[in-house]
Design an enzyme around this catalytic site. Structure first.
Site, short mmCIF file in Angstrom:
data_model
loop_
_atom_site.label_atom_id
_atom_site.label_comp_id
_atom_site.label_asym_id
_atom_site.label_seq_id
_atom_site.Cartn_x
_atom_site.Cartn_y
_atom_site.Cartn_z
N THR A 1 42.46 74.60 62.33
CA THR A 1 41.69 73.43 61.89
C THR A 1 40.25 73.60 62.36
OG1 THR A 1 41.84 72.14 63.92
CG2 THR A 1 43.75 72.06 62.46
N LYS B 1 28.24 80.21 67.02
CA LYS B 1 28.68 81.61 67.09
C LYS B 1 27.87 82.39 68.11
CE LYS B 1 30.39 81.75 62.35
NZ LYS B 1 30.00 82.00 60.96
N GLY C 1 35.80 83.78 54.64
CA GLY C 1 36.88 83.80 53.65
C GLY C 1 38.21 83.56 54.34
N ASP D 1 26.33 76.07 62.87
CA ASP D 1 27.43 77.04 62.84
C ASP D 1 27.01 78.37 63.49
OD1 ASP D 1 30.09 77.82 61.88
OD2 ASP D 1 28.94 79.22 60.63
N GLU E 1 31.13 75.70 55.36
CA GLU E 1 31.96 74.73 56.05
C GLU E 1 32.20 73.57 55.07
OE1 GLU E 1 32.91 74.55 59.58
OE2 GLU E 1 32.49 76.69 59.45
N ALA F 1 34.74 86.11 61.23
CA ALA F 1 36.10 86.07 60.67
C ALA F 1 36.95 87.22 61.21
CB ALA F 1 36.07 86.05 59.15
N GLY G 1 33.92 78.72 48.75
CA GLY G 1 34.68 78.58 50.01
C GLY G 1 34.05 79.28 51.20
N ALA H 1 52.01 71.83 61.71
CA ALA H 1 51.44 70.48 61.69
C ALA H 1 50.22 70.42 60.80
CB ALA H 1 51.06 70.06 63.11
#
Ligand code: ADP
Ligand code: ASP
Ligand code: MG
Length: 817
Positions: free
Chosen positions: A552, A679, A799, A675, A664, A608, A661, A502
């Site tokens: 997302t 975390k 990344g 952010d 955000e 990540a 990249g 989706a």
């Protein structure tokens, strides 16, 4: 001698009838061939009679279509000539009779069981004439001359003694070179001699009766699948043929809906110890299934799974039942007297409730007669009126090796529980060859799939994935899954099947797996979707072993995790919103996953692909305590403070971070510390402390005014900060120090106290954070065990491909391999 039965599909087409001819003619003679009506004809005969009964003129068209189908078959099988002529002469009067009967039904609006039995008998009468003429050396025997039934509780039951004698007489004259062709299913009443039948699917039974009466060497059931399978192949795509089954196992599976053999078939041949072979007319080379008394070399616990839809559970309850002898006798004799068959009984040892599984069509009558039987007790209040629950299905797992083997029921109910399937009633006889249980009919397919997967497919484990978000992380993940699929299947016996993809606007679904090479085109042409629809679709698909993967950053998507977990769908997410949002909601997600034995994983929320959350979990699970967390958690901020120089001003570093990249989509989320706060909140919670984002103390490096306007304003105003940053940077450089945006959690002395902060700090050359390069992350964990020398985790912290790899690792941990 052999008795061979060919079912409807084996006489349904020209190709299949020619296969039948080849198979039969290759057999040593004599041989007896029992045939069903041409495939689908019995249903059509019945449907047409209902049209006529309703006064619907279209019965005529239907009748003509049935007639045409038979004549077309004759034309295709026989060239013009005497054989065809003779056959046409034989069957034409059948259609004249049948048409008259239908017309009668149409005129008088009455269809008695007797008339219906007469109508339905034409199917086998016609097919047997066609087959007898086609087979070289074929002689037709009329089964109504020797299969006799007797009425018992309104049902036509076999009169075995009379039938066996008549069968022996009828076949006494069968020549050693002959092939007898017999219509299955149809019979005659022993007293009135009216046409009757042995019930739907009854041709199997006809063949078994003849085999038993004549002490045949083997009974062969020829059908359209490669034998008796581990489950219904129409529902379970991965079902496979069972080589050997015992009579008991076959009987249990057939009784619980394995349509391949009609249940009464087994008994007559079992008594005579005549083996049954189930074979495929379309694939005669396949050995099929052998059903016999004892199976020696198969140690599998479970042989097959079968199921019955349309189950009603009637519960007889009352306080007077406890310890009273005779209630059960009354229940069962009442039902038996009324011809209602019970296929499952479950009674708790407290004896105050007995649940009985009956077919839906028998339910009303069963309730009525039981209420009548216990009317006195109901009036006095000693018992309650019968309670009937329909919309259910019964499933049975069957295998003689279950006997004395502990753990099967545990595995069964554990598997169902993990898939969110609750068992409404269950029963296991002391013979231990069958465990049967009742579930909501809407969960039938899922139940059969999880059980089949868990009991039969240890060869492969299947994980069904719904991937939401096809931006850089989601896109990368799909590519990684696609490139790993084959390898995982071959080396890890894992099939990672993507069953839904989706984006924010569209969605595609495919139970059998989406082709990941072409998903972009499929998405381009997909139906519009939104989060609400996505949720409903995924839940209604109700697929076993499924995982929702969120790639997302959407709060709306995070808001549907709880629904998924409530439906036993695991959640793997790169989205930080849920784990860092209100504590209670986060806690509920974790608790639901734990209670249901599924997973809620979000390793990539921090660092990540770095194993930070997993490490904290492992430390805690092994009894350690986290005393302090000190970390650089923002790849973006680290990049900015590592890149800033005399040549590259502050505003430019922000732009670069966005371009590469790391940041955000809205870099203010990084710059305002949000952010990092998220975390830190996640790590602190995972370390066992209850914290909200507002509890974190912030020491930022930009005035609040920069975060207030639009994104465009922000980019416009950003260079205003450059001069000040450059001045501070110069001082820092002269002191040989560097900036690091540090997140900290420190346990205070009292037991539950702790403090969380985020701040821009300066570190000198001796600090472990000093050398942190590029967009890397670093985490220092001080614990009771790692006190003097804290544990350090460091590496790429941002990344798309490392994040996707981290999500992939979470998915793999659910596969648990
Ligand atoms: P026939 O017309 O040959 O009597 P049936 O339709 O009565 O054929 O029975 C064969 C069908 O039974 C198969 O096509 C299959 O779809 C279904 N079936 C259900 N359960 C099983 C099972 N456990 N093994 C094989 N077939 C099954
Ligand atoms: N033709 C009958 C039916 O469809 C009997 C059979 O095929 O076994 O039920
Ligand atoms: Mg059948």
């Amino acid at each position: 001698m052999k008795v061979m039965k060919f079912g409807g599909t084996s006489v349904g087409s020209v190709e299949s009838i020619l296969n039948l001819k080849r198979i039969v003619e290759a057999e040593p003679k004599p041989v007896i061939v029992v045939v069903s009506a041409l495939g689908g004809i019995t249903d059509r005969l019945l449907a047409t009679s209902r049209l006529a009964l309703a006064g619907d003129e279209s019965w005529r068209q239907e009748f003509n279509a049935i007639k045409q189908r038979h004549f077309d078959m004759v034309d295709a099988l026989f060239a013009p000539g005497p054989q065809r002529q003779q056959l046409v002469a034989t069957i034409t009067p059948f259609f004249t009779e049948l048409e008259s009967i239908y017309y009668g039904v149409f005129l008088i609006h009455d269809l008695s069981p007797k008339t219906e039995a007469a109508i339905v008998s034409y199917g086998e009468r016609l097919s047997s004439h066609i087959v007898a003429m086609l087979i070289g050396g074929g002689v037709r025997k009329n089964s109504r001359d020797f299969i006799r039934t007797v009425k018992k509780q309104g049902k036509d039951m076999l009169d075995a003694e009379l039938t066996y004698k008549l069968v022996r007489d009828a076949f006494a004259t069968l020549g050693s070179q002959q092939i007898a062709v017999v219509p299955g299913f149809i019979a005659r009443d022993r007293d009135s001699l009216e046409t009757t039948n042995l019930g739907r699917g009854g041709s199997d039974y006809t063949a078994a009766i003849i085999a038993a009466a004549l002490d045949a060497d083997v009974l062969e059931i020829w059908t359209d699948v490669d034998g008796f399978m581990t489950a219904d192949p129409r529902v379970i795509k991965t079902a496979y043929t069972i080589n050997e089954l015992s009579y008991v196992e076959a009987m249990e599976l057939c009784n619980f809906g394995a349509k391949v053999v009609y249940p009464p078939t087994i008994y007559p041949v079992c008594v005579k110890n005549i083996p049954i072979k189930v074979k495929n007319t379309f694939n005669p080379q396949h050995p099929g299934t052998l059903i016999k008394q004892k199976i020696e070399n198969d140690h599998r616990m479970i042989k097959g799974i079968s199921s019955i839809k349309g189950t009603t559970l009637i519960t007889v309850t009352g306080l007077s039942m406890v310890g009273v002898i005779g209630v059960n006798r009354r229940i069962f004799s009442t039902l038996a007297e009324n011809g209602i068959s019970v296929f499952m009984v479950s009674q708790a040892s407290s004896e105050n409730s007995t649940s009985i599984g009956v077919r839906d069509e028998d339910a009303n009558r069963a309730v009525e007669v039981l209420n009548m039987e216990f009317s006195k007790e109901i009036v006095t209040g000693a018992m309650f009126p019968m309670h009937a629950e329909s919309g259910l299905a019964t499933i049975a797992i069957v295998g003689e090796n279950m006997k004395h083997t502990p753990g099967i029921a545990g595995k069964l109910f554990g598997t169902l529980g993990r898939s969110g399937i609750s068992v409404i009633a269950c029963a296991q006889g002391a013979s231990e060859t069958n465990i049967s249980f009742v579930v909501d009919a809407r969960l039938l397919r899922k139940s059969l799939n999880v059980l089949h997967d868990s009991f039969f497919l240890s060869e492969y484990k299947v994980l069904n994935l719904f991937i939401c978000g096809i931006g850089t992380v989601g896109g990368n993940l799909i590519e990684q899954i696609n490139s790993q699929y084959k390898q995982l299947k071959e080396t890890r016996q894992l099939k990672l099947k993507v069953v839904g993809i989706a984006s924010s606007k569209k969605a595609i679904f495919n139970r059998d797996g989406i082709d990941l090479r072409t998903y972009k085109e499929l998405m381009a042409n997909a139906e519009p979707s939104n989060v609400q629809r996505l949720k409903e679709e995924i839940i209604s698909m109700n697929i076993f072993n499924s995982v929702f993967v969120d790639c997302t950053a959407s709060a709306d998507v995070a808001a549907i995790y709880q629904d998924f977990l409530d439906h036993n769908i695991s959640v793997v997410t790169a989205n930080k919103i849920a784990a860092s949002g209100p504590y209670d909601a986060y806690h509920k997600l974790k608790k639901t996953a734990l209670q249901r034995g599924i997973k809620f994983l979000f390793e990539t929320n921090v660092g990540a692909g770095l194993p930070i959350i997993g490490t904290i979990n492992d430390l805690l699970n092994s009894g350690d305590k986290i005393l302090r967390i000190e970390a650089v958690l923002s790849g973006t901020l680290n990049f900015i403070f590592n890149t800033i120089s005399a040549e590259v001003p502050f505003s430019e570093t922000v732009r670069l971070a966005k371009e590469k990249g790391y940041a955000e989509p809205d870099p203010r989320i990084d710059l305002c510390g949000k952010d990092v706060i998220r975390k830190l909140v996640i790590l602190t919670r995972e370390a066992g402390y209850k914290v909200e984002q507002d509890d974190v103390e912030k020491h930022l490096f930009m005035p609040d005014s920069f975060f207030e306007g639009s994104l465009d304003d922000f980019w416009k105003n950003l260079p205003q900060l450059d001069a000040d940053f450059e001045a501070r940077r110069k001082v820092l450089e002269s002191e040989h120090k560097r900036w690091r945006f540090v997140a900290k959690m420190e346990k205070q002395d009292d037991d539950m106290g702790f403090k969380t902060t985020v701040s821009l700090e300066t570190v000198d050359q001796h600090h472990p954070f000093y050398g942190l390069e590029g967009s890397n992350n670093i985490v220092l964990l001080t614990t009771e065990r790692y006190k003097e020398y804290p544990m350090l985790i460091q590496g790429y912290g941002a990344g798309a491909s490392v994040t996707a790899a981290g999500v992939f690792a979470n998915i793999m941990s659910i596969a648990n391999i």
